[in-house]
Design an enzyme around this catalytic site. Structure first.
Site: not given
Ligand code: NAD
Ligand code: GLY
Length: 358
Positions: A118, A140, A182, A224, A234, A238, A242, A245, A249, A262
């Protein structure tokens, strides 16, 4: 190093941003709640950056779980492997999870922390530009469902975020561009001076100029952190984060997770949002052109995948967390630097925008 805070009362936490942070164990240790820690990483990031993290934990009981790399593994099934590791190692409610990787690892490990017994503490060590400017900040957490992106998740804040900008030196160019989407988003939604700074400094960012990258990360995180502090769950503002997005998405889900990055899908989504805003008379054509030009310079796509028809888009966009009472809400631009939540989107104009976007 620069330190910002996400101001959430007794859940306030720091964002440390700068080079060489992974070599500073003193930064990580204060956020570890007890003597047990589980590091969650993947097959790409662990060989590059796990060692310094383990060194910082040397005198604690710590275990590591290495997940397969890719958006297609951001699933309930993969999440279960984290729970299995925690249970096999008999980790208690006072253990700390450490997410070491990009947004996929951060979202998944964060959701694991939200659920395990939890809720246990967690720390974000983001290693992509996208994760350093967006996903590691704000709490998130989620995994994907075959029917919708990030549909299973929780709001759950980390204890701290350590963004070591040196890790960006190993990031593939395509991933750097995805992160820039972003970054540009913050300029478009609420920070016009930053948008202008990005227009002037984009080449330095693409060349990974350390000062330019640090400045862009700090300014993004500041934006942010302000939004999250004002509207953590949100209920209003907030949602502006998006921008692009809902379209994005739909692309990610429609073409299959992991096909489009993404940030790439969000870039096309921001172009579509700008074009729809122009159709509603809110943006001028030359402003839409400015948005397109900046994203193109960041080496991001501007048009949707041809395999996704406007009907596909509309079907996929109906599964969106901003849908209220069955009505789609979109983030659009009243002006550059001023995003709004559009509650009543004219269906004909939305369809026209999609039809002309290929
Ligand atoms: P990812 O986590 O897939 O990383 C991208 C690639 O880079 C992967 O292959 C990873 O292994 C590699 N990598 C990571 N760090 C590295 C480094 N320093 N050197 C070499 N390779 C490296 O993708 P991302 O773009 O980081 O994140 C995308 C995800 O984030 C999506 O799932 C999206 O939905 C999510 N997201 C969440 C939020 C949130 O607020 N929680 C906001 C935006 C995106
Ligand atoms: N990436 C959108 C949020 O964190 O609200």
């Amino acid at each position: 190093m620069n330190t910002l805070h996400v101001e959430l009362g007794d859940r306030r936490y720091p964002l440390h941003i700068g080079p060489g942070l992974l070599g500073c164990p003193d930064l990580l240790r204060p956020y570890i709640a007890s003597r047990q820690a589980l590091v969650v990483s993947n097959t790409t990031v662990a060989p590059l950056y796990l060692e310094p993290v383990r060194a910082a934990l040397a005198d604690l009981r710590h275990e590591v779980v290495i997940l397969p790399d890719g958006e297609q593994y951001k699933t309930l099934e993969t999440l279960n492997t984290v729970f299995t590791a925690l249970l096999e190692h008999r980790f208690g409610r006072d253990c700390t999870l450490i997410a070491l990787g990009g947004g996929v690892i951060g979202d998944l490990a964060g959701f694991a922390a939200a659920c395990y017994q939890r809720g246990v503490p967690f720390i974000q060590i983001p290693t992509t530009l996208l994760a350093q400017v967006d996903s590691s900040v704000g709490g998130k957490t989620a995994v994907n469902h075959p029917l919708g992106k990030n549909m299973i998740g929780a709001f759950y804040q980390p204890r701290g975020v350590l963004a070591d900008t040196d890790t960006l030196n190993t990031l593939p160019d395509r991933e750097l561009s995805a992160g820039l989407a972003e970054v540009i988003k913050y300029g478009l939604i609420r920070d016009r001076p930053f948008l202008e700074w990005l227009e002037a400094n984009l080449e330095a960012l693409l060349a990974r100029d350390a000062a330019a990258l640090s400045a862009a990360i700090e300014r993004s995180c500041r934006n942010k952190a302000e939004v999250v502090a004002a509207d953590e769950r949100e209920t209003g503002e907030r949602a502006l984060l998006n921008l692009g997005h809902t379209f994005g998405h739909a692309i990610e889900t429609g073409v299959g997770y992991g096909e489009w990055l993404h940030g790439e899908a969000v870039a096309v989504g921001m172009v579509l949002a700008a074009e729809l805003s122009a159709r509603l008379g809110w943006l001028r054509d030359e402003q839409v052109e400015r948005v397109r030009a900046l994203l193109a310079r960041a080496r991001l796509p501007l048009a949707p995948p041809p395999t996704l028809s406007p009907d596909d888009f509309l079907r996929l966009m109906a599964v969106d967390k901003k849908v209220q009472n069955g009505r789609l809400r979109l983030i659009l631009l009243r002006d550059l630097g001023q995003a709004v939540i559009a509650e009543q989107v004219d269906a004909r104009r939305l369809r026209e925008t999609l039809e002309r976007s290929y």
